[in-house]
Design an enzyme around this catalytic site. Structure first.
Site, PDB file in Angstrom:
ATOM      1  N   ASP A   1      46.342  18.217   5.513  1.00 24.67           N
ATOM      2  CA  ASP A   1      45.424  18.262   4.380  1.00 24.67           C
ATOM      3  C   ASP A   1      44.382  19.318   4.495  1.00 24.67           C
ATOM      4  OD1 ASP A   1      44.926  16.147   2.001  1.00 24.67           O
ATOM      5  OD2 ASP A   1      43.170  17.198   2.671  1.00 24.67           O
ATOM      6  N   ILE A   2      44.229  20.163   3.476  1.00 22.85           N
ATOM      7  CA  ILE A   2      43.395  21.350   3.286  1.00 22.85           C
ATOM      8  C   ILE A   2      42.011  20.841   3.305  1.00 22.85           C
ATOM      9  CG2 ILE A   2      42.565  23.546   2.349  1.00 22.85           C
ATOM     10  CD1 ILE A   2      45.564  23.715   1.300  1.00 22.85           C
TER      11      ILE A   2
ATOM     12  N   GLU B   1      47.060  18.955  -2.171  1.00 25.75           N
ATOM     13  CA  GLU B   1      46.856  19.897  -0.950  1.00 25.75           C
ATOM     14  C   GLU B   1      47.463  19.185   0.296  1.00 25.75           C
ATOM     15  OE1 GLU B   1      44.823  17.671  -1.988  1.00 25.75           O
ATOM     16  OE2 GLU B   1      43.172  17.564  -0.749  1.00 25.75           O
TER      17      GLU B   1
END
Ligand SMILES: Nc1nc2c(ncn2[C@@H]2O[C@H](COP(=O)(O)OP(=O)(O)OP(=O)(O)O)[C@@H](O)[C@H]2O)c(=O)[nH]1
Length: 345
Positions: A196-197, A239
């Site tokens: 996950d960004i 994301e």
């Protein structure tokens, strides 16, 4: 003629790759009639051609002598080949490559050639038409299985293929054999990571969605560069990305995900500059269902997010170190308690 048309229709209607390859083979052999031989070969760029699927008794008998030079030629210049060899029309052509990767495929055929037979160029023209229908269908399958922005596999594909990726291949299912090729060669355990960004909302808010999308695109590219071709790479939406890979033990899985984390951290993203990501991963058991395994990796991801971000956490390690509690998993067959959901108890 009618059954040929039905088979042409069946090529366009094939909903999975195994069926598509089988139908193409059948249709070409029907078109050639009589004692035709048809085969689909997989050709690794440097390796030998491997026969994946065939019909007809002699293609494989003559394969050893006849096909390698033909296959090599098709592979090197990409053009269709048709030749009359020992009274047989023999041909080979490259099939449209799938965006999902894998080795390029070549369709090869051989059929008796007598005074009554169709001219060889007519035969090759008809087969080229079938190959084009095949190409359209492969593009459609890719389209439904890929995320449109990053061209990684999508969530739907994850849900549909998860079981098949974990169970041993059956000899009569070519697609399963293909998908399992990596895992079968390498019987290391499987590991699943959710990536996950970090602070992606901030990136969107500061630079706009266009640059946010560019970050997602670059993440996809970095994933393709960092992980091996046999690893399965997904974008779950937003994301969030998922990787399914084989590694002999936790330490090596950790090293692989660390390598990816560092490659993201050190990549200069246009306009945005430095971007980091957090990663949670877990061991995949043969009995796992997708929601459980993703749930465990998510748990490790939350830990990484809560403990500074830009780090990799392993669910089993966190559990062993007493840093998290065991995640309750749904007993088989009960997805959720509907009474509890509506507060009826
Ligand atoms: N540009 C772009 N943004 C997206 C896309 N899908 C989801 N988003 C945005 O991604 C952001 C996700 O934000 P959050 O879930 O709050 O998480 P975060 O800001 O990354 O924070 P942490 O995960 O806690 O580090 C939201 O602002 C969404 O609008 C997409 O396809 N493109």
């Amino acid at each position: 003629m009618l059954s040929l048309l039905r088979n042409v229709e069946a090529i366009s209607a094939s909903r999975n790759r195994a069926k598509l390859h089988y139908t193409l083979l059948r249709t070409v052999s029907l078109l050639l009639g009589g004692k035709a031989d048809v085969g689909i070969f997989a050709c690794a760029p440097q390796g030998e051609a491997t026969l994946r699927l065939c019909s007809g008794p002699t293609i494989m008998n003559s394969a050893l002598a006849l096909w390698p030079p033909l296959l090599d030629q098709v592979r090197s210049d990409g053009r269709d080949i048709t030749r009359v060899v020992h009274g047989r029309v023999c041909g080979a052509l490259m099939l449209q490559a799938s965006e999902l990767g894998g080795e390029p495929l070549i369709l090869a055929y051989g059929t008796d050639h007598g005074p009554q037979s169709k001219p060889a160029d007519e035969v090759s023209g008809e087969i080229a038409v079938l190959a084009r229908i095949y190409g359209n269908q492969i593009r459609l399958l890719d389209y439904s299985e890929l995320d449109s922005l990053t061209r990684l596999l999508n969530r739907k594909t994850f849900d549909e293929t998860f079981d098949r990726l974990l169970t041993p291949p059956t000899p009569d299912d070519d697609e399963v054999m293909d998908e399992r090729r990596h895992a079968a060669q390498n019987d290391s355990p499987a590991w699943l990571a959710v990536i996950d960004i970090d602070h992606f909302k901030r990136i969107n808010d500061s630079f706009g969605h266009l640059f946010g999308d560019e970050v997602l695109l670059r993440m996809g590219e970095l994933m393709r560069k960092t992980f091996r071709s046999g690893d399965r790479l997904f974008r779950f939406g937003g994301e969030e990305f998922v990787v399914l890979l084989n590694a002999p033990d936790e330490a090596q899985a950790l090293a692989t995900f660390e390598r990816f984390r560092v490659s993201v951290e050190s990549h200069p993203f246009p306009q945005v500059g430095t971007v980091t990501c957090s990663i949670g991963f877990t061991a995949v058991a043969e009995t796992d269902v997708p929601t459980d395994v993703v749930g465990r990796a998510d748990e490790a991801l939350y830990f990484a997010k809560d403990n500074g971000r830009n780090r990799v956490s392993c669910y089993e390690r966190l559990l062993g170190d007493g840093l998290i509690a065991r995640k309750e998993e749904a007993p088989a067959g009960t997805d959720f308690d509907i009474d509890a959901l509506f507060d009826l108890k």
